[in-house]
Design a protein around this motif. Structure first.
Motif, PDB file in Angstrom:
ATOM      1  N   GLN A  16      31.269  17.893  27.517  1.00  0.00           N
ATOM      2  CA  GLN A  16      32.672  17.811  27.128  1.00  0.00           C
ATOM      3  C   GLN A  16      33.474  16.880  28.029  1.00  0.00           C
ATOM      4  N   GLU A  17      33.038  16.755  29.286  1.00  0.00           N
ATOM      5  CA  GLU A  17      33.812  16.002  30.261  1.00  0.00           C
ATOM      6  C   GLU A  17      33.254  14.616  30.549  1.00  0.00           C
ATOM      7  N   THR A  18      32.055  14.290  30.034  1.00  0.00           N
ATOM      8  CA  THR A  18      31.380  13.054  30.406  1.00  0.00           C
ATOM      9  C   THR A  18      30.868  12.333  29.165  1.00  0.00           C
ATOM     10  N   VAL A  19      30.953  11.001  29.180  1.00  0.00           N
ATOM     11  CA  VAL A  19      30.394  10.165  28.123  1.00  0.00           C
ATOM     12  C   VAL A  19      29.393   9.205  28.767  1.00  0.00           C
ATOM     13  N   ASP A  20      28.199   9.185  28.230  1.00  0.00           N
ATOM     14  CA  ASP A  20      27.128   8.315  28.724  1.00  0.00           C
ATOM     15  C   ASP A  20      26.845   7.275  27.645  1.00  0.00           C
ATOM     16  N   MET A  21      27.079   5.982  27.951  1.00  0.00           N
ATOM     17  CA  MET A  21      26.985   4.937  26.936  1.00  0.00           C
ATOM     18  C   MET A  21      26.022   3.844  27.375  1.00  0.00           C
ATOM     19  N   LEU A  22      25.286   3.309  26.402  1.00  0.00           N
ATOM     20  CA  LEU A  22      24.469   2.119  26.622  1.00  0.00           C
ATOM     21  C   LEU A  22      25.235   0.920  26.074  1.00  0.00           C
ATOM     22  N   THR A  23      25.456  -0.096  26.910  1.00  0.00           N
ATOM     23  CA  THR A  23      26.209  -1.280  26.487  1.00  0.00           C
ATOM     24  C   THR A  23      25.341  -2.519  26.647  1.00  0.00           C
ATOM     25  N   VAL A  24      25.705  -3.567  25.929  1.00  0.00           N
ATOM     26  CA  VAL A  24      25.010  -4.848  26.055  1.00  0.00           C
ATOM     27  C   VAL A  24      26.052  -5.963  26.136  1.00  0.00           C
ATOM     28  N   GLY A  25      25.834  -6.902  27.035  1.00  0.00           N
ATOM     29  CA  GLY A  25      26.657  -8.100  27.127  1.00  0.00           C
ATOM     30  C   GLY A  25      25.819  -9.312  26.771  1.00  0.00           C
ATOM     31  N   ALA A 104      29.459  -6.826  23.931  1.00  0.00           N
ATOM     32  CA  ALA A 104      30.290  -8.018  23.769  1.00  0.00           C
ATOM     33  C   ALA A 104      29.413  -9.220  23.521  1.00  0.00           C
ATOM     34  N   VAL A 105      29.838 -10.075  22.593  1.00  0.00           N
ATOM     35  CA  VAL A 105      29.215 -11.374  22.357  1.00  0.00           C
ATOM     36  C   VAL A 105      30.254 -12.424  22.727  1.00  0.00           C
ATOM     37  N   ILE A 106      29.950 -13.277  23.708  1.00  0.00           N
ATOM     38  CA  ILE A 106      30.903 -14.276  24.188  1.00  0.00           C
ATOM     39  C   ILE A 106      30.284 -15.655  24.060  1.00  0.00           C
ATOM     40  N   LEU A 107      30.975 -16.580  23.381  1.00  0.00           N
ATOM     41  CA  LEU A 107      30.590 -17.992  23.370  1.00  0.00           C
ATOM     42  C   LEU A 107      31.514 -18.734  24.310  1.00  0.00           C
ATOM     43  N   THR A 108      30.927 -19.609  25.151  1.00  0.00           N
ATOM     44  CA  THR A 108      31.724 -20.281  26.168  1.00  0.00           C
ATOM     45  C   THR A 108      31.380 -21.765  26.241  1.00  0.00           C
ATOM     46  N   GLY A 109      32.200 -22.511  26.984  1.00  0.00           N
ATOM     47  CA  GLY A 109      31.921 -23.904  27.304  1.00  0.00           C
ATOM     48  C   GLY A 109      31.748 -24.775  26.076  1.00  0.00           C
ATOM     49  N   GLU A 110      30.770 -25.684  26.161  1.00  0.00           N
ATOM     50  CA  GLU A 110      30.516 -26.622  25.077  1.00  0.00           C
ATOM     51  C   GLU A 110      30.023 -25.909  23.820  1.00  0.00           C
ATOM     52  N   LYS A 130      30.182  -2.138  16.518  1.00  0.00           N
ATOM     53  CA  LYS A 130      30.634  -1.669  17.823  1.00  0.00           C
ATOM     54  C   LYS A 130      30.886  -2.820  18.779  1.00  0.00           C
ATOM     55  N   PHE A 131      30.583  -4.032  18.389  1.00  0.00           N
ATOM     56  CA  PHE A 131      30.664  -5.167  19.299  1.00  0.00           C
ATOM     57  C   PHE A 131      32.066  -5.769  19.335  1.00  0.00           C
ATOM     58  N   VAL A 132      32.496  -6.097  20.534  1.00  0.00           N
ATOM     59  CA  VAL A 132      33.604  -7.026  20.708  1.00  0.00           C
ATOM     60  C   VAL A 132      33.012  -8.418  20.598  1.00  0.00           C
ATOM     61  N   CYS A 133      33.657  -9.293  19.851  1.00  0.00           N
ATOM     62  CA  CYS A 133      33.126 -10.635  19.633  1.00  0.00           C
ATOM     63  C   CYS A 133      34.218 -11.635  19.943  1.00  0.00           C
ATOM     64  N   ALA A 134      33.994 -12.498  20.920  1.00  0.00           N
ATOM     65  CA  ALA A 134      35.054 -13.393  21.355  1.00  0.00           C
ATOM     66  C   ALA A 134      34.524 -14.785  21.621  1.00  0.00           C
ATOM     67  N   THR A 135      35.326 -15.782  21.276  1.00  0.00           N
ATOM     68  CA  THR A 135      35.056 -17.159  21.665  1.00  0.00           C
ATOM     69  C   THR A 135      35.998 -17.468  22.818  1.00  0.00           C
ATOM     70  N   ALA A 136      35.436 -17.672  24.003  1.00  0.00           N
ATOM     71  CA  ALA A 136      36.255 -17.828  25.197  1.00  0.00           C
ATOM     72  C   ALA A 136      36.697 -19.272  25.351  1.00  0.00           C
ATOM     73  N   GLY A 137      38.000 -19.506  25.231  1.00  0.00           N
ATOM     74  CA  GLY A 137      38.532 -20.823  25.528  1.00  0.00           C
ATOM     75  C   GLY A 137      38.450 -21.103  27.026  1.00  0.00           C
ATOM     76  N   HIS A 138      38.854 -22.295  27.416  1.00  0.00           N
ATOM     77  CA  HIS A 138      38.645 -22.712  28.795  1.00  0.00           C
ATOM     78  C   HIS A 138      39.362 -21.802  29.797  1.00  0.00           C
ATOM     79  N   LYS A 139      40.585 -21.417  29.515  1.00  0.00           N
ATOM     80  CA  LYS A 139      41.331 -20.607  30.467  1.00  0.00           C
ATOM     81  C   LYS A 139      40.768 -19.193  30.559  1.00  0.00           C
ATOM     82  N   LEU A 140      40.428 -18.616  29.406  1.00  0.00           N
ATOM     83  CA  LEU A 140      39.839 -17.282  29.437  1.00  0.00           C
ATOM     84  C   LEU A 140      38.506 -17.300  30.168  1.00  0.00           C
ATOM     85  N   GLU A 141      37.735 -18.375  29.988  1.00  0.00           N
ATOM     86  CA  GLU A 141      36.456 -18.447  30.682  1.00  0.00           C
ATOM     87  C   GLU A 141      36.656 -18.535  32.197  1.00  0.00           C
ATOM     88  N   CYS A 142      37.719 -19.194  32.642  1.00  0.00           N
ATOM     89  CA  CYS A 142      38.032 -19.207  34.078  1.00  0.00           C
ATOM     90  C   CYS A 142      38.203 -17.782  34.596  1.00  0.00           C
TER      91      CYS A 142
END
Length: 486
Positions: A16-25, A104-110, A130-142
């Motif tokens: 009840q007090e704990t959540v155990d999660m498997l994540t992937v980046g 999370a699926v992140i595309l970066t750079g070129e 369940k995935f967050v999916c983001a295309t990281a622009g230059h500033k976010l990638e910094c």
């Protein structure tokens, strides 16, 4: 009470007090692609009868091999090869897609420039809602690189000012930090894979930046010329000069200005130390010595010689090639409904809405123009599209008098627009959601789908899922997904 009964009670409390999660980046970059599985433990806060879960442990359980991002002859990303790589990674890690709770699926750079980048992004996200999916622009990638490398944590621990430099395959990202806070970011098109060999060993990958550098040196940007080690060495040395100018804040020449991808870094603060990440940093710190069919090693060698002349120390923050994103999870689940405002129940549910947080306390006198500028500045740093689905978040402080509520409502519409195609979510830590929502819709005439939620805590780099209205009791569940960094 028997030991078995005590064990059963303890297990029930734990569940009840704990959540155990498997994540992937998953990081698909200009140079390399890799993924990481992590186990994240969340526990319910123990004060004030809180229903909020917070991360108490994050443990990496499996890292994939690092794969060179596959490109087809027409310059698009090879989706078929990526699918095989991720399938093999899941198999070797001993996990099935159904085992993963979030990621999370992140595309970066070129990689984000390729014509099918968004399609790749969506393909992998579609395999699990369940995935967050983001295309990281230059500033976010910094920002991602500074956090993922451990540079922000190191800055907070050591104090003072530091400069983080992430040198990837196609771009270099800078982040200036003070006491753990990022004060300025910048990016430019210098990287270790601007020149690279194809599967046949020919030097056929010649990115636009490499062509400009070759032209400045009087070298023909052709595979035959690039096959000459002496010519590649000249190009690497010129790139190292450009890198060193950016690191030290020296005046840029015409080529340096042409390779700028963002506005220049704010140089009002002088770094006390410098940290590096990205694939090229593996050579800078001496962890890698092999060549991988590109110019990363000669670029690092040339840069290292120039860094020897610096009086500012170079420090290893901990993570290098895997810095950009090392994991993501569903961070917590909260419920909004005390003073909820919703234009129409049909607007919900919505998934993976990026959060732009105001990031500053509210003054007593609220100026809509100043507040709107602050929101836009935060959105700009995150490369956030204000016309897309959007969550504007802030912490309400002070008396909820009408002039202050009206000023905040006006600021929100200055940012989001008077009418919009996609959902606008206003998320508040405080109990004024219904009041601000009514002003936005009824007094200011907002045309579009609007939901104002309160009692919810958010921050930058969060994404939220907003569930359907539960009536009764008239509440909305909110799932907050945060990128997690070591």
């Amino acid at each position: 009470m028997s030991d078995a009964e005590r064990l059963a009670i303890a297990q029930a409390i734990w569940e009840q007090e704990t959540v155990d999660m498997l994540t992937v980046g998953i990081d698909i970059g200009s140079s390399t692609t890799h993924l990481l599985f992590a186990r994240v433990i969340l526990r319910r806060e123990q004060h004030e009868l809180s229903s909020r879960f917070v991360v108490v442990e994050r443990r990496i359980v499996w890292r994939s091999p690092i794969m060179l991002t596959p490109f087809l002859p027409d310059g698009t990303i090879d989706a078929h090869a990526l699918r095989h790589f991720f399938h093999d990674s899941y198999h070797d890690a001993g996990f099935a897609p159904g085992d993963v709770d979030s990621g999370a699926v992140i595309l970066t750079g070129e990689a984000i420039k390729r014509t099918n980048a968004r399609l790749i992004d969506e393909i992998f996200a579609a395999e699990s809602g369940k995935f967050v999916c983001a295309t990281a622009g230059h500033k976010l990638e910094c920002i991602l690189a500074a956090h993922g490398s451990g540079a922000t944590a190191l800055s907070a621990k050591r104090g003072g000012v530091s400069l983080h430099v992430d040198i990837g395959g196609g771009t270099t990202k800078l982040a200036l930090l003070r006491n753990g806070e990022i004060t300025s970011v910048a990016a430019f098109a210098v990287g270790g894979r601007l020149l690279a060999q194809d599967a046949a060993g020919e030097w056929t990958r010649i990115d636009d930046s490499a062509r400009l550098v070759a032209q400045s040196l009087g070298i023909a940007a052709e595979p035959a010329q690039m096959a000459d080690p002496a010519q590649r060495q000249r190009i690497a040395a010129r790139l190292a000069d450009l890198l060193f100018d950016q690191i030290t804040g020296a005046p840029l020449d015409d080529l340096g200005r042409a390779l700028q991808l963002t506005e220049p870094l704010d140089r009002s603060l002088t770094p006390d130390f410098i940290t590096f990440s990205g694939g090229v940093s593996e050579y800078v710190y001496g962890y890698e010595a092999n060549d991988y069919g590109d110019i990363a090693r000669p670029l690092a060698d040339a840069l290292t010689k120039r860094l020897a002349n610096l009086t500012v120390p170079v420090v290893d923050a901990g993570q290098r090639i895997r810095a950009t994103v090392i994991g993501a999870s569903q961070f917590t689940v909260q419920v909004s409904g005390k003073t909820l405002h919703l234009t129409t129940p049909d607007a919900l549910p919505k998934r993976n809405i990026p959060v732009v947080h105001l990031g500053q306390p509210l003054p007593e006198e609220l100026d809509p123009v100043v507040l709107a500028a602050a929101f836009r500045q935060r959105a700009d740093v995150q490369d956030c599209d204000l016309s897309a689905p959007l969550a504007l978040a802030f912490d309400w402080s002070g008396i909820p008098e009408y002039p202050r509520l009206r000023a905040m409502a006006e600021a929100i519409l200055l940012v989001a627009g008077q009418s919009r195609q996609h959902l606008l979510a206003v998320v508040i830590e405080g109990d004024v959601g219904q009041s601000i929502g009514r002003i936005i819709e009824r007094e200011l005439g907002f045309a579009g789908n609007l939901v104002c939620l309160d009692g919810v805590q958010l921050k930058d780099l969060d994404f939220i899922d907003i569930g359907q209205l539960m009536d009764p009791p008239g509440v909305v569940p909110v799932v907050i997904k945060s990128l997690l960094f070591s």
